[in-house]
Design a protein around this motif. Structure first.
Motif, PDB file in Angstrom:
ATOM      1  N   PRO A  11       2.249  -8.502  -8.154  1.00 60.40           N
ATOM      2  CA  PRO A  11       1.775  -7.498  -9.915  1.00 60.40           C
ATOM      3  C   PRO A  11       3.281  -6.562 -10.052  1.00 60.40           C
ATOM      4  CG  PRO A  11       0.117  -6.930  -7.810  1.00 60.40           C
ATOM      5  CD  PRO A  11       1.019  -7.346  -7.410  1.00 60.40           C
ATOM      6  N   VAL A  12       3.571  -7.304 -11.162  1.00 64.66           N
ATOM      7  CA  VAL A  12       5.170  -6.650 -11.185  1.00 64.66           C
ATOM      8  C   VAL A  12       5.302  -6.298 -12.621  1.00 64.66           C
ATOM      9  CG1 VAL A  12       6.317  -7.472  -8.656  1.00 64.66           C
ATOM     10  CG2 VAL A  12       5.811  -8.520 -11.849  1.00 64.66           C
ATOM     11  N   THR A  17       9.273   4.224 -13.569  1.00 64.16           N
ATOM     12  CA  THR A  17       9.851   5.127 -13.923  1.00 64.16           C
ATOM     13  C   THR A  17      10.929   6.107 -12.922  1.00 64.16           C
ATOM     14  OG1 THR A  17       7.890   6.329 -13.690  1.00 64.16           O
ATOM     15  CG2 THR A  17       7.758   5.380 -15.451  1.00 64.16           C
ATOM     16  N   GLN A 106       0.949  -9.129 -18.529  1.00 61.16           N
ATOM     17  CA  GLN A 106      -0.073  -7.687 -18.662  1.00 61.16           C
ATOM     18  C   GLN A 106       0.411  -7.099 -19.999  1.00 61.16           C
ATOM     19  OE1 GLN A 106       0.264  -4.619 -15.733  1.00 61.16           O
ATOM     20  NE2 GLN A 106      -2.186  -4.251 -16.068  1.00 61.16           N
ATOM     21  N   LEU A 112      -3.199  -1.193 -11.529  1.00 60.56           N
ATOM     22  CA  LEU A 112      -3.181  -2.225 -10.414  1.00 60.56           C
ATOM     23  C   LEU A 112      -3.833  -3.322 -10.838  1.00 60.56           C
ATOM     24  CD1 LEU A 112      -1.562  -3.257  -8.328  1.00 60.56           C
ATOM     25  CD2 LEU A 112      -2.454  -1.883  -6.863  1.00 60.56           C
ATOM     26  N   ASP A 135       6.986  -3.482  -3.949  1.00 64.03           N
ATOM     27  CA  ASP A 135       7.657  -2.346  -3.255  1.00 64.03           C
ATOM     28  C   ASP A 135       7.985  -1.842  -2.129  1.00 64.03           C
ATOM     29  OD1 ASP A 135       5.726  -1.756  -4.201  1.00 64.03           O
ATOM     30  OD2 ASP A 135       6.702  -0.621  -6.478  1.00 64.03           O
TER      31      ASP A 135
END
Ligand code: UTP
Length: 293
Positions: A11-12, A17, A106, A112, A135
């Motif tokens: 999931p990217v 931020t 998405q 998530l 990450d």
């Protein structure tokens, strides 16, 4: 023999931020740790676990990830012409030949859990699949964290979540698991709490960015309503799996985790890999020591 984990979801589609303004145009997953982007470390770990289908959940700002895994004809032709064979091999081996990438979008960053749900048409309901949050970079000399977890999932016929002990005062930054007594590095989870205050935390075992989940999690995600932060949380769907008698284990993986979603984590990972590189180690050691002075 352990069945390989064939499909892994990345999931990217988050906004990244914490790395603004860079992430206005550079996907967080493309930030380099030395000369390799974060996503490369994650993909290597998935391939090490046996994956042949990588599903990237992206958004309209993350084209660079697809470009990175695509063939770079012009660059490869130039490197071949100039006989830069080592560099050519480097760009040609970002992905093994038997591995395919699938990109799904998405449309809105709804959380998530929602991002993982977007992978349903590719993953299907019939087999367990992996989830890696790039990450969280996890380094291990031996088998990667996801491979370790795939073995436990297969041996115990269970879902598996990677956990790590965190300082008690930091429990409000993580999902925290409550478990039965551990057998070796794994323990059955009976419930999970999202970001509890230290006084309310059932343990100091925090969920980090690796999961092996059963296909039926998708149905639970479809039924999950927005939770903490107004987002559709993966934790909430897993908690419903647990309440419905699903077996999910917390696994204390072997390896070192760097939280590269934070600035200090990215710096620590960079220093770690630089000190492991014989060509860089002495100079970096000196630079770090000078910085301390
Ligand atoms: P984070 O909580 O780290 O959020 O998401 P973020 O947007 O990536 O980064 P910050 O906090 O704003 O700096 C955890 C993971 O979930 C993915 C992210 O891409 C990251 O891998 N995610 C999150 C999605 O794919 N979609 C979402 O809607 C939310």
């Amino acid at each position: 023999m352990t069945k390989p984990l064939r499909k892994v979801v990345f999931p990217v589609a988050g906004l990244g931020t914490r790395f603004l303004p860079a992430t206005k145009v550079v996907a967080k997953e493309m930030l380099p740790v030395l000369d390799r982007p974060l996503i490369q470390y994650a993909v290597d770990e998935a391939v090490d676990a046996g994956a042949d289908t990588l599903i990237f959940v992206t958004n309209r700002y993350k084209h660079a990830i697809a470009d990175y895994f695509d063939k770079a004809y012009e660059l490869e032709a130039k490197l071949a012409e100039k006989r830069k064979d080592e560099l050519l091999a480097l760009v040609q081996t970002v992905l093994p030949k038997h591995v395919r990438c699938v990109f799904v979008t998405q449309p809105e960053a709804l959380g998530l859990g929602h991002a993982v749900l977007m992978a349903k048409p590719v993953v299907g309901n019939d087999e367990p699949f992996g989830v890696i949050l790039p990450d969280d970079l996890i380094w291990n000399e031996g088998p990667g964290a996801l491979r370790q977890m795939a073995k436990v999932a297969h041996d115990e016929d269970a879902g598996v979540i990677a956990v790590e002990e965190v300082p008690h005062e930091d429990t409000d930054k993580y999902g925290i698991v409550a478990t039965d007594e551990a057998k070796g590095r794994s323990a059955r989870i009976h419930h999970m709490v999202e970001k509890p205050k230290p006084a309310d935390a059932p343990s100091n075992l925090a969920v980090v960015g690796r999961y092996v989940l059963p296909g039926r999690i998708f149905q639970l995600l479809e039924e999950t309503t927005p939770g903490a932060g107004g987002e559709i949380q993966l934790t909430d769907a897993i908690d419903r799996l647990l309440k419905g008698d699903g077996k999910v284990l917390a696994h204390r993986f072997e390896g070192t985790r760097f939280d590269c979603g934070s600035k200090v984590g990215l710096v620590k990972a960079t220093i770690h890999f630089a000190l492991k590189d014989p060509k860089l180690a002495a100079a970096v050691h000196e630079a770090v020591a000078a910085g301390r002075a």
